[in-house]
Enzyme design. Structure first.
Site, PDB file in Angstrom:
ATOM      1  N   LYS A   1      -1.250  -2.233  -4.677  1.00 36.31           N
ATOM      2  CA  LYS A   1      -2.269  -1.193  -4.809  1.00 36.31           C
ATOM      3  C   LYS A   1      -1.712  -0.034  -5.608  1.00 36.31           C
ATOM      4  CE  LYS A   1      -5.090  -1.147  -0.778  1.00 36.31           C
ATOM      5  NZ  LYS A   1      -5.582  -0.436   0.401  1.00 36.31           N
TER       6      LYS A   1
ATOM      7  N   ASP B   1       0.864  -1.186   0.000  1.00 35.38           N
ATOM      8  CA  ASP B   1       0.000   0.000   0.000  1.00 35.38           C
ATOM      9  C   ASP B   1       0.900   1.236   0.000  1.00 35.38           C
ATOM     10  OD1 ASP B   1      -1.995   1.839   0.285  1.00 35.38           O
ATOM     11  OD2 ASP B   1      -2.804   1.068   2.158  1.00 35.38           O
TER      12      ASP B   1
HETATM   13  P1  IMP Z   1       1.849  -0.509   3.750  1.00 38.01           P
HETATM   14  O1  IMP Z   1       2.836  -0.491   4.856  1.00 38.01           O
HETATM   15  O2  IMP Z   1       1.043   0.762   3.698  1.00 38.01           O
HETATM   16  O3  IMP Z   1       2.419  -0.883   2.402  1.00 38.01           O
HETATM   17  O4  IMP Z   1       0.753  -1.554   4.136  1.00 38.01           O
HETATM   18  C1  IMP Z   1       0.991  -2.893   4.098  1.00 38.01           C
HETATM   19  C2  IMP Z   1       0.175  -3.617   5.150  1.00 38.01           C
HETATM   20  O5  IMP Z   1      -1.069  -2.960   5.415  1.00 38.01           O
HETATM   21  C3  IMP Z   1      -0.179  -4.984   4.612  1.00 38.01           C
HETATM   22  O6  IMP Z   1       0.738  -5.932   5.110  1.00 38.01           O
HETATM   23  C4  IMP Z   1      -1.583  -5.212   5.113  1.00 38.01           C
HETATM   24  O7  IMP Z   1      -1.540  -5.928   6.333  1.00 38.01           O
HETATM   25  C5  IMP Z   1      -2.156  -3.839   5.353  1.00 38.01           C
HETATM   26  N1  IMP Z   1      -3.055  -3.404   4.244  1.00 38.01           N
HETATM   27  C6  IMP Z   1      -2.817  -2.461   3.315  1.00 38.01           C
HETATM   28  N2  IMP Z   1      -3.845  -2.323   2.477  1.00 38.01           N
HETATM   29  C7  IMP Z   1      -4.775  -3.221   2.884  1.00 38.01           C
HETATM   30  C8  IMP Z   1      -6.088  -3.583   2.391  1.00 38.01           C
HETATM   31  O8  IMP Z   1      -6.614  -3.057   1.401  1.00 38.01           O
HETATM   32  N3  IMP Z   1      -6.724  -4.553   3.094  1.00 38.01           N
HETATM   33  C9  IMP Z   1      -6.205  -5.173   4.187  1.00 38.01           C
HETATM   34  N4  IMP Z   1      -4.974  -4.885   4.665  1.00 38.01           N
HETATM   35  C10 IMP Z   1      -4.274  -3.910   4.020  1.00 38.01           C
END
Ligand code: IMP
Ligand code: MG
Length: 183
Positions: A130, A102
Site C-alpha cells: 500500500k 500497510d
Molecule cells: P501493517 O502491520 O499495518 O503493515 O498491516 C499488515 C496487516 O494488516 C496485514 O497482514 C493484513 O492482515 C492487514 N491489512 C492491512 N491493510 C489491509 C487491507 O487493506 N485489507 C485487509 N487487511 C489489511
C-alpha cells in the site's frame, strides 16, 4: 458478495501471472539452497498456496500468527505474536510471506521475532504494497503489486474474517467498512 465490492483492483489473471513471476524470481535467488518459507496467518493463505506451487526448489513451510485488526480497517494496537514457529530456522534462509504491507508494523514485528532464532538470512515478500506515508523501516524484497492507500479484500485479505475467499482483490464499499455489529 459481488455487490459488496466497489472496484476490482487486481483480477484473477493478473494475480496468476504475477505470482508465477515471483515464484520464478524466488526459485532463481535460492537455487542452491533449501528455503524455509514462513507465511503470516490468515491473510497470506491463498497467496502462499499459489506461490509455493510456483517455487521449484526444495522448501520447508511454517506459519506464524499475529494479532489482527479485529473487525476494523485500521490497527488497534501494535501487532502481537499469537502463535510462533514449529521449525528450527537457525542457520537457514528464510522467506517471510504476508498479504499486504500497510504500516509495516506486522512484518517488522515478525522479522524481529524470527531474528531471535538466528536464521542465515531473512527476506520478505508481500502480495500488495500500500502506498502510504509510513516511516519505512526496511523495504520488502518481493512485491506483487503496489496499490493506492485504500482498504482491500479478497484473495486471502479479509474484513472481519469475511471476503477471504474471493478469487480477486477488490475495494470494499466504504459504507460496509465499519458496520457496528461487526466490530
Ligand atoms: P501493517 O502491520 O499495518 O503493515 O498491516 C499488515 C496487516 O494488516 C496485514 O497482514 C493484513 O492482515 C492487514 N491489512 C492491512 N491493510 C489491509 C487491507 O487493506 N485489507 C485487509 N487487511 C489489511
Ligand atoms: Mg488480516
Amino acid at each position: 458478495m459481488e455487490s459488496d465490492i466497489q472496484t476490482v483492483l487486481v483480477n484473477e489473471a493478473q494475480i496468476k501471472t504475477r505470482v508465477e513471476e515471483l515464484g520464478n524470481d524466488i526459485s532463481e535467488k535460492y537455487r542452491e539452497e533449501e528455503l524455509v518459507l514462513i507465511w503470516v496467518q490468515h491473510g497470506a493463505l491463498l497467496f502462499t498456496a499459489d506461490l509455493i506451487r510456483n517455487i521449484s526448489i526444495p522448501l520447508r513451510l511454517d506459519c506464524i500468527r499475529v494479532s489482527s485488526y479485529k473487525g476494523t480497517t485500521t490497527p488497534v494496537t501494535d501487532p502481537q505474536i499469537l502463535q510462533s514457529l514449529n521449525l528450527d530456522i537457525e542457520g537457514h534462509s528464510v522467506l517471510l510471506v504476508d498479504d499486504i504491507l500497510d504500516t509495516g508494523k506486522t512484518l517488522q514485528r515478525v522479522v524481529k521475532e524470527l531474528e531471535k532464532n538466528r536464521p542465515k538470512s531473512i527476506e520478505t515478500c508481500v502480495l500488495l504494497d500500500k502506498q502510504t506515508e509510513r516511516p519505512i523501516v526496511r523495504p520488502c524484497d518481493y512485491v506483487g503489486f503496489e496499490i493506492a492507500d485504500q482498504f482491500v479484500v479478497g484473495y486471502g485479505l479479509d474484513f472481519a474474517e469475511r471476503y477471504r475467499h474471493l478469487p480477486y482483490i477488490g475495494v470494499l464499499k466504504p459504507e460496509l467498512q465499519n458496520p457496528p455489529e461487526w466490530v
